[in-house]
Design a protein around this motif. Structure first.
Motif, PDB file in Angstrom:
ATOM      1  N   VAL A  70       0.840  -1.195   0.000  1.00 47.64           N
ATOM      2  CA  VAL A  70       0.000   0.000   0.000  1.00 47.64           C
ATOM      3  C   VAL A  70       0.876   1.247   0.000  1.00 47.64           C
ATOM      4  O   VAL A  70       0.635   2.210  -0.743  1.00 47.64           O
ATOM      5  CB  VAL A  70      -0.965  -0.012   1.211  1.00 47.64           C
ATOM      6  N   ALA A  71       1.906   1.238   0.827  1.00 46.94           N
ATOM      7  CA  ALA A  71       2.805   2.395   0.885  1.00 46.94           C
ATOM      8  C   ALA A  71       3.451   2.620  -0.483  1.00 46.94           C
ATOM      9  O   ALA A  71       3.572   3.760  -0.957  1.00 46.94           O
ATOM     10  CB  ALA A  71       3.873   2.183   1.952  1.00 46.94           C
ATOM     11  N   GLN A  72       3.829   1.514  -1.116  1.00 46.56           N
ATOM     12  CA  GLN A  72       4.452   1.619  -2.436  1.00 46.56           C
ATOM     13  C   GLN A  72       3.464   2.201  -3.453  1.00 46.56           C
ATOM     14  O   GLN A  72       3.808   3.058  -4.255  1.00 46.56           O
ATOM     15  CB  GLN A  72       4.889   0.203  -2.875  1.00 46.56           C
ATOM     16  N   PHE A  73       2.224   1.728  -3.340  1.00 45.83           N
ATOM     17  CA  PHE A  73       1.169   2.220  -4.227  1.00 45.83           C
ATOM     18  C   PHE A  73       0.971   3.726  -4.041  1.00 45.83           C
ATOM     19  O   PHE A  73       0.895   4.488  -5.008  1.00 45.83           O
ATOM     20  CB  PHE A  73      -0.129   1.464  -3.912  1.00 45.83           C
ATOM     21  N   LEU A  74       0.953   4.149  -2.741  1.00 48.40           N
ATOM     22  CA  LEU A  74       0.727   5.564  -2.468  1.00 48.40           C
ATOM     23  C   LEU A  74       1.894   6.414  -2.961  1.00 48.40           C
ATOM     24  O   LEU A  74       1.697   7.507  -3.497  1.00 48.40           O
ATOM     25  CB  LEU A  74       0.512   5.788  -0.962  1.00 48.40           C
ATOM     26  N   SER A  75       3.098   5.926  -2.802  1.00 52.02           N
ATOM     27  CA  SER A  75       4.213   6.752  -3.281  1.00 52.02           C
ATOM     28  C   SER A  75       4.207   6.801  -4.805  1.00 52.02           C
ATOM     29  O   SER A  75       4.613   7.808  -5.396  1.00 52.02           O
ATOM     30  CB  SER A  75       5.547   6.247  -2.719  1.00 52.02           C
ATOM     31  N   GLY A  76       3.704   5.739  -5.428  1.00 51.48           N
ATOM     32  CA  GLY A  76       3.492   5.788  -6.879  1.00 51.48           C
ATOM     33  C   GLY A  76       2.504   6.871  -7.254  1.00 51.48           C
ATOM     34  O   GLY A  76       2.695   7.618  -8.218  1.00 51.48           O
ATOM     35  N   LEU A  77       1.443   7.009  -6.448  1.00 53.39           N
ATOM     36  CA  LEU A  77       0.445   8.041  -6.710  1.00 53.39           C
ATOM     37  C   LEU A  77       1.048   9.438  -6.549  1.00 53.39           C
ATOM     38  O   LEU A  77       0.766  10.354  -7.336  1.00 53.39           O
ATOM     39  CB  LEU A  77      -0.742   7.896  -5.758  1.00 53.39           C
ATOM     40  N   ALA A  78       1.869   9.608  -5.523  1.00 49.73           N
ATOM     41  CA  ALA A  78       2.481  10.928  -5.288  1.00 49.73           C
ATOM     42  C   ALA A  78       3.370  11.306  -6.466  1.00 49.73           C
ATOM     43  O   ALA A  78       3.351  12.445  -6.943  1.00 49.73           O
ATOM     44  CB  ALA A  78       3.284  10.901  -3.985  1.00 49.73           C
ATOM     45  N   HIS A  79       4.151  10.332  -6.913  1.00 48.00           N
ATOM     46  CA  HIS A  79       5.011  10.598  -8.068  1.00 48.00           C
ATOM     47  C   HIS A  79       4.162  10.922  -9.294  1.00 48.00           C
ATOM     48  O   HIS A  79       4.483  11.826 -10.067  1.00 48.00           O
ATOM     49  CB  HIS A  79       5.900   9.383  -8.327  1.00 48.00           C
ATOM     50  N   ALA A  80       3.059  10.181  -9.450  1.00 43.64           N
ATOM     51  CA  ALA A  80       2.183  10.406 -10.595  1.00 43.64           C
ATOM     52  C   ALA A  80       1.655  11.833 -10.598  1.00 43.64           C
ATOM     53  O   ALA A  80       1.532  12.466 -11.642  1.00 43.64           O
ATOM     54  CB  ALA A  80       1.025   9.415 -10.572  1.00 43.64           C
ATOM     55  N   SER A  81       1.376  12.383  -9.411  1.00 50.84           N
ATOM     56  CA  SER A  81       0.835  13.732  -9.343  1.00 50.84           C
ATOM     57  C   SER A  81       1.819  14.763  -9.899  1.00 50.84           C
ATOM     58  O   SER A  81       1.440  15.616 -10.707  1.00 50.84           O
ATOM     59  CB  SER A  81       0.495  14.095  -7.902  1.00 50.84           C
ATOM     60  N   SER A  82       3.069  14.688  -9.454  1.00 51.63           N
ATOM     61  CA  SER A  82       3.993  15.713  -9.974  1.00 51.63           C
ATOM     62  C   SER A  82       4.253  15.494 -11.451  1.00 51.63           C
ATOM     63  O   SER A  82       4.379  16.448 -12.220  1.00 51.63           O
ATOM     64  CB  SER A  82       5.295  15.777  -9.176  1.00 51.63           C
ATOM     65  N   LEU A  83       4.298  14.218 -11.835  1.00 53.42           N
ATOM     66  CA  LEU A  83       4.461  13.915 -13.253  1.00 53.42           C
ATOM     67  C   LEU A  83       3.302  14.501 -14.055  1.00 53.42           C
ATOM     68  O   LEU A  83       3.487  15.069 -15.137  1.00 53.42           O
ATOM     69  CB  LEU A  83       4.499  12.394 -13.417  1.00 53.42           C
ATOM     70  N   ASP A 113       3.498  13.758   1.015  1.00 53.84           N
ATOM     71  CA  ASP A 113       3.124  12.994  -0.179  1.00 53.84           C
ATOM     72  C   ASP A 113       1.613  12.841  -0.300  1.00 53.84           C
ATOM     73  O   ASP A 113       1.077  12.742  -1.412  1.00 53.84           O
ATOM     74  CB  ASP A 113       3.795  11.609  -0.152  1.00 53.84           C
ATOM     75  N   LEU A 114       0.919  12.825   0.878  1.00 58.53           N
ATOM     76  CA  LEU A 114      -0.536  12.764   0.820  1.00 58.53           C
ATOM     77  C   LEU A 114      -1.085  14.016   0.144  1.00 58.53           C
ATOM     78  O   LEU A 114      -2.040  13.958  -0.634  1.00 58.53           O
ATOM     79  CB  LEU A 114      -1.121  12.625   2.232  1.00 58.53           C
ATOM     80  N   LEU A 115      -0.461  15.168   0.452  1.00 54.79           N
ATOM     81  CA  LEU A 115      -0.883  16.415  -0.185  1.00 54.79           C
ATOM     82  C   LEU A 115      -0.721  16.308  -1.701  1.00 54.79           C
ATOM     83  O   LEU A 115      -1.615  16.677  -2.470  1.00 54.79           O
ATOM     84  CB  LEU A 115      -0.049  17.575   0.364  1.00 54.79           C
ATOM     85  N   LEU A 116       0.428  15.780  -2.119  1.00 56.85           N
ATOM     86  CA  LEU A 116       0.671  15.648  -3.560  1.00 56.85           C
ATOM     87  C   LEU A 116      -0.363  14.741  -4.207  1.00 56.85           C
ATOM     88  O   LEU A 116      -0.857  15.011  -5.306  1.00 56.85           O
ATOM     89  CB  LEU A 116       2.070  15.091  -3.811  1.00 56.85           C
ATOM     90  N   ILE A 117      -0.688  13.634  -3.508  1.00 57.31           N
ATOM     91  CA  ILE A 117      -1.658  12.696  -4.068  1.00 57.31           C
ATOM     92  C   ILE A 117      -2.981  13.397  -4.321  1.00 57.31           C
ATOM     93  O   ILE A 117      -3.620  13.191  -5.355  1.00 57.31           O
ATOM     94  CB  ILE A 117      -1.856  11.494  -3.100  1.00 57.31           C
ATOM     95  N   ALA A 118      -3.370  14.283  -3.386  1.00 55.45           N
ATOM     96  CA  ALA A 118      -4.634  15.001  -3.557  1.00 55.45           C
ATOM     97  C   ALA A 118      -4.520  16.043  -4.663  1.00 55.45           C
ATOM     98  O   ALA A 118      -5.494  16.365  -5.339  1.00 55.45           O
ATOM     99  CB  ALA A 118      -5.037  15.666  -2.254  1.00 55.45           C
ATOM    100  N   LEU A 173      -0.619   8.141 -13.957  1.00 56.80           N
ATOM    101  CA  LEU A 173      -0.932   7.105 -12.963  1.00 56.80           C
ATOM    102  C   LEU A 173      -0.233   5.796 -13.334  1.00 56.80           C
ATOM    103  O   LEU A 173       0.379   5.131 -12.507  1.00 56.80           O
ATOM    104  CB  LEU A 173      -2.447   6.861 -12.907  1.00 56.80           C
ATOM    105  N   LEU A 174      -0.319   5.445 -14.631  1.00 53.37           N
ATOM    106  CA  LEU A 174       0.287   4.198 -15.116  1.00 53.37           C
ATOM    107  C   LEU A 174       1.797   4.206 -14.873  1.00 53.37           C
ATOM    108  O   LEU A 174       2.353   3.254 -14.306  1.00 53.37           O
ATOM    109  CB  LEU A 174      -0.018   4.063 -16.605  1.00 53.37           C
ATOM    110  N   ILE A 175       2.449   5.310 -15.289  1.00 50.57           N
ATOM    111  CA  ILE A 175       3.902   5.367 -15.153  1.00 50.57           C
ATOM    112  C   ILE A 175       4.305   5.425 -13.682  1.00 50.57           C
ATOM    113  O   ILE A 175       5.276   4.788 -13.261  1.00 50.57           O
ATOM    114  CB  ILE A 175       4.465   6.581 -15.928  1.00 50.57           C
TER     115      ILE A 175
END
Lengths: 620, 257
Positions: free
Chosen positions: A5-18, A144-149, A248-250
Motif C-alpha cells: 500500500v505504501a508503495q502504491f501511495l508513493s506511486g500516486l504521489a510521483h504520478a501527481s507531480s508527473l 506525499d498525501l498532499l501531492l496525491i490530492a 498514474l500508469l507510469i
C-alpha cells in the motif's frame, strides 16, 4: 500488505507531480503544435527559484509563498520565451521548433549553473507537513498525501477551465483547428501566450513542490522532460485526461517495477510506451494529428549533382586526400571525427529527408555500432576488421527490429518512439553492468596496427565514411529511392500505384541504422573506448542539429552541417566553460536566421532557371 | 416550395446593378493568389453591394474556394486590393478581417469535432455590430431548428447536413455584415438543400449580404440576384441570374461538365 500500500501511495504521489509537468507539456503542444523540449527546464527553474525564495521568505507562509512565486516566475518566463522565440517559429518545420527549444535547454542549464552552482540544493520541508502518518503500520510522509490530492484537484480545475470558460473553449478549438479559430475572429497570439503561461507555470509549480522531496539539481530538467514526454505520448498528445491516466500508469510502473526488476526500470517505462503506441498509435486518449493546412510551400525536389558539383566534389576529395602531407596530427584527428559525424548525419538525413521519418533517437544505432565493435573485442578478443563489419550489422539488426514498430507511426509519435527505443538501448548499456561494463564503458578498443597512425586511420575513415555517404546517395537516386520519396510525399497515391510504402520505409530505416552503426564503429576505434553516453539523447540531438544546420532537403547539408557543428563545438569547448550556453544561443540564432538550414539558405540565393515557375503553374 | 421562394425573391430583389463603385460593401480588385509557385487566381475583380446575394459559379478547381480564402486572409501569398466596409483589408490577418464583420464559412465545414454545438457557437461569438443582424444561439435555432435538439452534442457526432448548418450558424455568431459561403449545398440530401436555400433567403431578408460559391446552378438560381463566373482563376462572366438563365452559350462554356 502495508508495504504494498505504501508503495502504491508513493506511486500516486510521483504520478501527481508527473501529471503537473505532463499536463503543461500537453496543453502547450495541443495549441501551439510545438514539442517543448525546454519544458523540463521550467520545472528545474521552478525548483531552484522556490529554493531561493524559501530561503528569503520566512514562516509558514514563506514556503507556500515561495512555491506560488516559483510557479508565477516560470509562467512569466514562458511568456517571454513565447513572445521572443516561439512566436517566430510557428511556421517553421516541427523539428526546427524542437531544436530551438533544445537550444533553450542548453542555455537554461548553463544559466542555472552560473546562478545556483553545481551542488545539489536541499530545500526546507513544507511547514505543518514535516511528519509522517502510519498507514497499515507503515510510515508515510504527510507531504506525499498532499501531492496525491493535488493531482486530481489540478485535473478538476483544468477541466473546469477548459469546459466552463470562454478562454478554455477557445483553447480547445485552437487545439483542433488553429486556422479556423482565427478565421472566426480569435486573436491567436494572445491565446498562445496565455497557454504558454499556464503550461510553464504548471511545470514551475511541479518543480517547486518537489523541493521538500528531493534536492534541486542540474539534471532535473532532462530527467523530467523525458518522463513527461513518455506520459504525454502514452496519454495522447494534447489530451489532459490522457496525461492523467498515463501518469498514474507510469507512477505505478515505477513504484512496483523497482521491486520486481530493479535493474531495468527505465527499460520498463519505455517498453510500456512502445507497447501502447503499437496498439494505439495516437496514445490512450489521443486522436490522429490534423494534417497542417496550407503550410509552407513544397520543397524543391533534390536533384542529382550537376557537372559543376561533380567537379567541386572531386576537388574537395583531392584536397582531403593530400591533406595528411600538409597538416599535423591534431587537424587529422578533428577531420577524422568530422568524417565519422558526416556519415552519422547522412544516415539520419537519409531517414528524415528521403524517408520522411524523423528519428529522435538515432544515437541508438550509432551506439549499437560502437557497442557491437566494443563487445566483440571485449568478449571475443576480435580485432578491428571484424569489429567494423559487426558494427553496421549490429546496428542494422537493431534498426530492423525497432523499425518494424516505428514505420507504423508518423510525425511526432514516430519521433517519440525512436526516442523510446534509444532510451531502451541506453539503459541496457548503462544498467547491464556484467556485459557492457555500465558507465565504466569498454576501454582499449584500438585500431589494428596498420591503421594505428593518425594518417592511416584518417584514410580509413575517409574511405569508409565517404563510401557510406556515396552509397546512401546512390540509393536515393535508385528506383527504390524514388519510390521511397513518393511514399513520403503521398502515401495514399503510392499505395494506389502499388508501392508497398511501409516496407520501403522499413528497409530505409534499416539501411539508415546500419550506416549509423558503421559511423559508431569508426567512432569507437577513433576514441579507443565506448561509453553509454554515445547513446544519450544529446548524441541524437547532435545528429539532428547537424542535419538541420545543413538543411533536410539537400544532400550536401548533412556533410556541411557535421563540419560546422563539430568545428564550432571543438572551438567552444576549448575556449569557455559555458560552451552549452554558447551552443544553445548559436542553435537558436541559426534556427531563427536559417529556417531552411545553411545549405538550403545558400541555394535560395541562387537564381532560378527562367520559366521554372511557369511550368509549375501549368502543372498545378 | 418554389412558389414560396419566388415570393421571397421578387420581394427582395434590389435591382440588377452590378454593385460597383463607392457604395460596394466588398470590393476586390486585381486579386492574385499563389500556392507555392503555382498561381491560382489571376486578377480577380468582384464588387458586392450591401444586401445583395451574389453567386460565384465555376467548375471544380476553377478558383472559387481560393477566391474566398484569399478575401478572408487565409492565403498567405496574395496581392491586389480587397476593401471591406471602407477598410483596406488586403494585408490584414484573418482574425482582423473576421472582426471587421466579414464572415467566412468553409466548404469542408471544419466543425470543432470535440466541442459541443453550443461551444462551437461560442467560438464564433463577437459583440453586436452596427448595421448587421444580431444573432444569439436561440435566434439561430429558429433559423436551423435541427440544431436546437442537439445543443450538447459534440460536433463530431453530427450528420453532414447538421454540420453544414452549424458551420453557418457559428460564423453568424460573429454578427457579420457579409458572409462568404463556400458551396453550401455540396454533398447534402435534397431535403437539406431546400432548407439551406430557405435559410439563405431568410438571411437576405435580415439584411445580410451573402456571397456564395456553387457548382449547382439550380441552387444558385434559387437564392441569388447576380452571378459571377470564374474559370482557371479569372472572372469570365458577370450578369444577373436572369441573364445567365437566358444565355445557354455561357452556361455551356463555363458550367456544364
Amino acid at each position: 500488505m502495508g508495504f504494498l500500500v505504501a508503495q502504491f501511495l508513493s506511486g500516486l504521489a510521483h504520478a501527481s507531480s508527473l501529471f503537473l509537468v505532463a499536463a503543461g507539456l500537453s496543453i502547450i503542444f495541443g495549441v501551439t503544435r510545438i514539442v517543448n523540449f525546454a519544458h523540463g527546464s521550467f520545472y528545474m527553474l521552478g525548483a531552484f527559484v522556490a529554493y531561493s525564495l524559501a530561503d528569503r521568505l520566512s514562516g509558514a507562509l514563506g514556503f507556500w509563498g515561495a512555491v506560488a512565486g516559483a510557479a508565477v516566475f516560470a509562467g512569466l518566463l514562458g511568456v517571454a520565451v513565447e513572445v521572443l522565440l516561439l512566436r517566430r517559429l510557428y511556421r517553421s518545420p516541427e523539428l526546427f521548433q524542437l531544436l530551438a527549444t533544445f537550444g533553450l535547454v542548453l542555455v537554461v542549464q548553463d544559466l542555472a549553473l552560473a546562478i545556483w552552482g553545481p551542488e545539489d540544493l536541499l530545500g526546507p520541508r513544507a511547514p505543518g507537513l514535516e511528519g509522517i502518518v502510519r498507514i497499515l503500520g507503515r510510515p508515510f510522509p504527510q507531504y506525499d498525501l498532499l501531492l496525491i490530492a493535488l493531482g486530481p484537484a489540478v485535473l478538476g480545475l483544468l477541466w473546469l477551465l477548459f469546459h466552463r470558460t470562454r478562454w478554455g473553449i477557445l483553447v480547445r478549438a485552437a487545439t483542433e483547428d488553429r486556422e479556423m479559430t482565427g478565421a472566426l475572429g480569435v486573436k491567436q497570439t494572445r491565446l498562445f501566450t496565455s497557454v504558454l503561461f499556464l503550461g510553464t507555470a504548471l511545470a514551475g509549480l511541479a518543480g517547486a513542490l518537489q523541493v521538500p522531496r528531493e534536492a534541486a539539481n542540474l539534471q532535473m530538467d532532462i530527467n523530467i522532460v523525458v518522463e513527461a514526454f513518455v506520459v504525454v505520448v502514452i496519454g495522447g498528445m494534447g489530451s489532459v485526461a490522457g496525461a492523467f491516466l498515463a501518469s498514474l500508469l507510469i507512477g505505478q510502473l515505477q513504484a512496483f517495477g523497482i521491486l520486481i526488476f530493479p535493474q531495468v526500470t527505465l527499460v520498463l517505462v519505455f517498453l510500456v510506451m512502445a507497447l501502447v503506441l503499437v496498439v494505439r498509435p495516437y496514445g490512450l486518449l489521443g486522436r490522429p494529428q490534423a494534417v497542417p493546412r496550407a503550410g509552407h510551400a513544397p520543397e524543391t525536389p533534390i536533384a542529382p549533382a550537376s557537372q559543376g558539383a561533380r567537379i567541386a566534389w572531386a576537388a574537395a576529395l583531392a584536397v582531403l586526400l593530400a591533406l595528411p602531407l600538409a597538416v599535423g596530427d591534431y587537424a587529422l584527428v578533428v577531420l577524422t571525427e568530422v568524417f565519422v559525424l558526416a556519415l552519422f548525419a547522412s544516415s539520419l538525413h537519409f531517414a528524415m529527408g528521403p524517408g520522411g521519418m524523423v528519428s529522435f533517437g538515432h544515437a541508438a544505432y550509432f551506439g549499437l555500432g560502437a557497442y557491437g565493435a566494443g563487445l566483440l573485442m571485449k568478449h571475443l578478443g576480435a580485432g578491428m576488421v571484424p569489429g567494423l563489419i559487426a558494427a553496421p550489422l549490429a546496428a542494422g539488426l537493431g534498426a530492423l527490429v525497432f523499425g518494424w514498430f516505428c514505420v507504423r507511426l508518423s510525425g511526432v509519435y514516430l519521433a517519440m518512439l525512436t526516442l523510446a527505443f534509444a532510451q531502451i538501448v541506453w539503459s541496457v548499456a548503462f544498467q547491464w553492468y556484467s556485459v557492457t561494463g555500465g558507465d565504466n564503458g569498454i576501454l582499449g578498443v584500438w585500431p589494428a596496427a596498420w591503421a594505428a597512425p593518425k594518417w592511416a586511420f584518417y584514410y580509413l575513415s575517409l574511405v569508409l565514411a565517404g563510401g557510406g555517404i556515396y552509397l546512401l546517395r546512390r540509393v536515393i537516386f535508385s528506383p527504390f529511392g524514388y519510390a521511397l520519396r513518393a511514399g513520403r510525399d503521398s502515401p495514399l497515391r503510392s499505395d494506389a500505384i502499388g508501392i508497398p510504402v511501409k516496407r520501403h520505409q522499413w528497409a530505409a530505416f534499416t539501411l539508415s541504422g546500419a550506416a549509423a552503426g558503421l559511423a559508431g564503429g569508426l567512432y569507437a576505434y577513433s576514441k579507443g573506448s565506448v561509453f553509454p553516453n554515445l547513446i544519450s539523447i544529446s548524441t541524437s540531438v547532435d545528429a539532428l542539429v547537424m542535419v538541420l544546420l545543413g538543411g533536410v532537403q539537400t544532400l550536401t547539408g548533412p556533410i556541411v552541417g557535421a563540419a560546422v557543428f563539430h568545428g564550432l563545438e571543438t572551438e567552444m569547448v576549448r575556449h569557455t566553460d559555458y560552451w552549452r550556453l554558447l551552443l544553445g544561443v548559436a542553435i537558436i540564432a541559426m534556427v531563427l536566421v536559417f529556417p531552411q538550414g545553411v545549405v538550403g539558405a545558400l541555394e535560395r540565393l541562387r537564381p532560378r532557371r527562367p520559366g521554372q515557375a511557369r511550368e509549375e503553374a501549368v502543372a498545378r | 416550395m418554389t412558389a414560396a421562394m419566388t415570393g421571397h425573391r421578387t420581394a427582395t430583389v434590389t435591382g440588377t446593378g452590378p454593385g460597383t463603385g463607392a457604395g460596394a460593401l466588398l470590393e476586390v480588385s486585381e486579386l492574385d493568389a499563389w500556392y507555392g509557385r503555382a498561381r491560382i487566381l489571376n486578377q480577380v475583380d468582384l464588387a458586392v453591394a450591401r444586401g445583395e446575394v451574389v453567386a460565384l459559379l465555376g467548375r471544380n478547381g476553377a478558383g472559387k474556394s481560393t477566391t474566398f480564402r484569399a478575401i478572408a486572409g487565409l492565403v498567405e501569398q496574395r496581392s491586389g486590393r480587397v476593401s471591406f466596409a471602407g477598410t483596406d483589408v488586403s494585408r490584414r490577418a484573418s482574425y482582423e478581417i473576421a472582426r471587421l464583420g466579414l464572415g467566412y464559412v468553409p466548404e469542408d465545414r471544419r466543425i470543432f469535432t470535440d466541442l459541443t454545438v453550443m461551444e462551437n457557437l461560442e467560438v464564433g461569438r463577437q459583440a453586436p455590430r452596427n448595421g448587421a443582424p444580431s444573432w444569439t444561439p436561440e435566434r439561430l435555432f429558429t433559423l436551423f431548428p435541427n440544431l436546437a435538439e442537439m445543443r450538447n452534442r459534440p460536433g463530431g457526432r453530427m450528420s453532414g447536413g447538421e454540420q453544414q448548418m452549424l458551420t453557418i450558424a457559428r460564423t453568424l455568431m460573429g454578427n457579420p455584415l457579409l458572409i462568404l459561403l463556400d458551396e453550401p449545398s455540396e454533398g447534402l440530401a435534397p431535403r437539406i438543400v431546400e432548407m439551406m436555400a430557405n435559410a439563405i433567403l431568410e438571411l437576405k431578408k435580415e439584411g445580410l449580404t451573402v456571397v456564395l460559391s456553387e457548382q449547382n446552378l439550380h441552387f444558385a438560381a434559387l437564392v441569388s440576384d447576380r452571378a459571377v463566373i470564374i474559370e482557371t482563376g479569372a472572372i469570365r462572366y458577370r450578369g444577373t441570374m436572369a441573364e445567365l438563365a437566358a444565355d445557354e452559350e455561357v452556361r455551356r462554356a463555363y458550367l456544364t461538365m
